[in-house]
Motif scaffolding. Sequence first.
Motif, PDB file in Angstrom:
ATOM      1  N   TYR A   1       4.027 -16.045   3.940  1.00  0.00           N
ATOM      2  CA  TYR A   1       4.515 -17.311   3.391  1.00  0.00           C
ATOM      3  C   TYR A   1       4.805 -18.290   4.525  1.00  0.00           C
ATOM      4  O   TYR A   1       5.312 -17.887   5.574  1.00  0.00           O
ATOM      5  CB  TYR A   1       5.832 -17.109   2.635  1.00  0.00           C
ATOM      6  CG  TYR A   1       5.779 -16.120   1.505  1.00  0.00           C
ATOM      7  CD1 TYR A   1       5.596 -16.543   0.194  1.00  0.00           C
ATOM      8  CD2 TYR A   1       5.955 -14.758   1.736  1.00  0.00           C
ATOM      9  CE1 TYR A   1       5.573 -15.636  -0.848  1.00  0.00           C
ATOM     10  CE2 TYR A   1       5.925 -13.840   0.703  1.00  0.00           C
ATOM     11  CZ  TYR A   1       5.740 -14.287  -0.595  1.00  0.00           C
ATOM     12  OH  TYR A   1       5.717 -13.377  -1.632  1.00  0.00           O
ATOM     13  N   ILE A   2       4.535 -19.558   4.293  1.00  0.00           N
ATOM     14  CA  ILE A   2       5.026 -20.619   5.172  1.00  0.00           C
ATOM     15  C   ILE A   2       6.002 -21.447   4.350  1.00  0.00           C
ATOM     16  O   ILE A   2       5.637 -22.016   3.323  1.00  0.00           O
ATOM     17  CB  ILE A   2       3.898 -21.502   5.718  1.00  0.00           C
ATOM     18  CG1 ILE A   2       3.043 -20.692   6.669  1.00  0.00           C
ATOM     19  CG2 ILE A   2       4.490 -22.729   6.420  1.00  0.00           C
ATOM     20  CD1 ILE A   2       1.974 -21.461   7.365  1.00  0.00           C
TER      21      ILE A   2
ATOM     22  N   THR B   1      16.199 -14.031   5.277  1.00  0.00           N
ATOM     23  CA  THR B   1      15.697 -12.730   4.880  1.00  0.00           C
ATOM     24  C   THR B   1      15.703 -12.647   3.356  1.00  0.00           C
ATOM     25  O   THR B   1      16.639 -13.090   2.708  1.00  0.00           O
ATOM     26  CB  THR B   1      16.573 -11.620   5.486  1.00  0.00           C
ATOM     27  OG1 THR B   1      16.500 -11.735   6.901  1.00  0.00           O
ATOM     28  CG2 THR B   1      16.106 -10.249   5.062  1.00  0.00           C
ATOM     29  N   GLY B   2      14.656 -12.062   2.805  1.00  0.00           N
ATOM     30  CA  GLY B   2      14.564 -11.916   1.362  1.00  0.00           C
ATOM     31  C   GLY B   2      14.065 -13.162   0.671  1.00  0.00           C
ATOM     32  O   GLY B   2      14.205 -13.321  -0.532  1.00  0.00           O
TER      33      GLY B   2
ATOM     34  N   LEU C   1       7.832 -18.770   9.045  1.00  0.00           N
ATOM     35  CA  LEU C   1       6.868 -17.782   8.592  1.00  0.00           C
ATOM     36  C   LEU C   1       7.655 -16.584   8.078  1.00  0.00           C
ATOM     37  O   LEU C   1       8.504 -16.035   8.786  1.00  0.00           O
ATOM     38  CB  LEU C   1       5.954 -17.347   9.740  1.00  0.00           C
ATOM     39  CG  LEU C   1       5.011 -16.180   9.450  1.00  0.00           C
ATOM     40  CD1 LEU C   1       3.980 -16.568   8.385  1.00  0.00           C
ATOM     41  CD2 LEU C   1       4.328 -15.738  10.724  1.00  0.00           C
ATOM     42  N   THR C   2       7.371 -16.191   6.840  1.00  0.00           N
ATOM     43  CA  THR C   2       8.021 -15.045   6.222  1.00  0.00           C
ATOM     44  C   THR C   2       6.964 -14.011   5.881  1.00  0.00           C
ATOM     45  O   THR C   2       5.881 -14.360   5.417  1.00  0.00           O
ATOM     46  CB  THR C   2       8.769 -15.471   4.932  1.00  0.00           C
ATOM     47  OG1 THR C   2       9.748 -16.455   5.267  1.00  0.00           O
ATOM     48  CG2 THR C   2       9.456 -14.298   4.267  1.00  0.00           C
ATOM     49  N   VAL C   3       7.266 -12.733   6.117  1.00  0.00           N
ATOM     50  CA  VAL C   3       6.369 -11.645   5.760  1.00  0.00           C
ATOM     51  C   VAL C   3       7.053 -10.779   4.712  1.00  0.00           C
ATOM     52  O   VAL C   3       8.276 -10.628   4.715  1.00  0.00           O
ATOM     53  CB  VAL C   3       5.964 -10.805   6.988  1.00  0.00           C
ATOM     54  CG1 VAL C   3       5.212 -11.663   7.988  1.00  0.00           C
ATOM     55  CG2 VAL C   3       7.149 -10.141   7.642  1.00  0.00           C
ATOM     56  N   GLU C   4       6.242 -10.236   3.815  1.00  0.00           N
ATOM     57  CA  GLU C   4       6.766  -9.398   2.737  1.00  0.00           C
ATOM     58  C   GLU C   4       5.939  -8.123   2.667  1.00  0.00           C
ATOM     59  O   GLU C   4       4.714  -8.177   2.698  1.00  0.00           O
ATOM     60  CB  GLU C   4       6.673 -10.156   1.417  1.00  0.00           C
ATOM     61  CG  GLU C   4       7.125  -9.382   0.202  1.00  0.00           C
ATOM     62  CD  GLU C   4       6.975 -10.204  -1.065  1.00  0.00           C
ATOM     63  OE1 GLU C   4       7.989 -10.412  -1.745  1.00  0.00           O
ATOM     64  OE2 GLU C   4       5.843 -10.628  -1.369  1.00  0.00           O
TER      65      GLU C   4
ATOM     66  N   VAL D   1      11.012 -10.553   5.117  1.00  0.00           N
ATOM     67  CA  VAL D   1      11.718 -10.884   6.353  1.00  0.00           C
ATOM     68  C   VAL D   1      11.143 -12.162   6.951  1.00  0.00           C
ATOM     69  O   VAL D   1       9.931 -12.282   7.113  1.00  0.00           O
ATOM     70  CB  VAL D   1      11.582  -9.738   7.384  1.00  0.00           C
ATOM     71  CG1 VAL D   1      12.309 -10.066   8.668  1.00  0.00           C
ATOM     72  CG2 VAL D   1      12.063  -8.425   6.803  1.00  0.00           C
ATOM     73  N   GLY D   2      12.018 -13.104   7.295  1.00  0.00           N
ATOM     74  CA  GLY D   2      11.611 -14.275   8.049  1.00  0.00           C
ATOM     75  C   GLY D   2      11.468 -13.877   9.509  1.00  0.00           C
ATOM     76  O   GLY D   2      12.405 -13.332  10.092  1.00  0.00           O
ATOM     77  N   ILE D   3      10.278 -14.099  10.101  1.00  0.00           N
ATOM     78  CA  ILE D   3      10.081 -13.635  11.477  1.00  0.00           C
ATOM     79  C   ILE D   3       9.952 -14.765  12.490  1.00  0.00           C
ATOM     80  O   ILE D   3      10.057 -14.537  13.681  1.00  0.00           O
ATOM     81  CB  ILE D   3       8.880 -12.673  11.589  1.00  0.00           C
ATOM     82  CG1 ILE D   3       7.563 -13.340  11.219  1.00  0.00           C
ATOM     83  CG2 ILE D   3       9.119 -11.419  10.765  1.00  0.00           C
ATOM     84  CD1 ILE D   3       6.338 -12.493  11.514  1.00  0.00           C
TER      85      ILE D   3
END
Length: 134
Positions: A60-61, A70-71, A106-109, A20-22
């Motif tokens: 991730y940046i 997203t994804g 910023l993306t979190v997985e 998810v991109g937050i």
Amino acid sequence: MALKKTQLLDIVSVTGIATVGILTVGVTSTAGGVGIASTTYMKNIIMHNTGLGTARVSLYINPNTTPVITGYGVTANRFLRIDIAPNETTFFESTYPIVMTHHDSLTVEVQPPDVGGTGIGSAVNFIVNGDTDV
């Protein structure tokens, strides 16, 4: 240039197996009424696993990405991967703030670990702190 020290986002909870991109600089409104920042200085990210099993968390940046996708997590842009046990808290803290400019995201997985869980029932909370230009 004036900086405002702030929690960049309200607590973001990612449930289940997800990427998810937050946060996207210049698009996402920051917490605390600061508004939309043109430059963000990310200092730390607090992560807490509220789920039932161990979760593998990656951060991730993604440069120049709009909107938050997203994804989307490109391995070359990953800067952290860690397994977090249930009810454990960990954090990433950079020695020097990570500078994010317009449309950097910023993306979190959250994924299952290699050993010790399926990832089903995963729920990880994220708190992102830093400074913004005001």
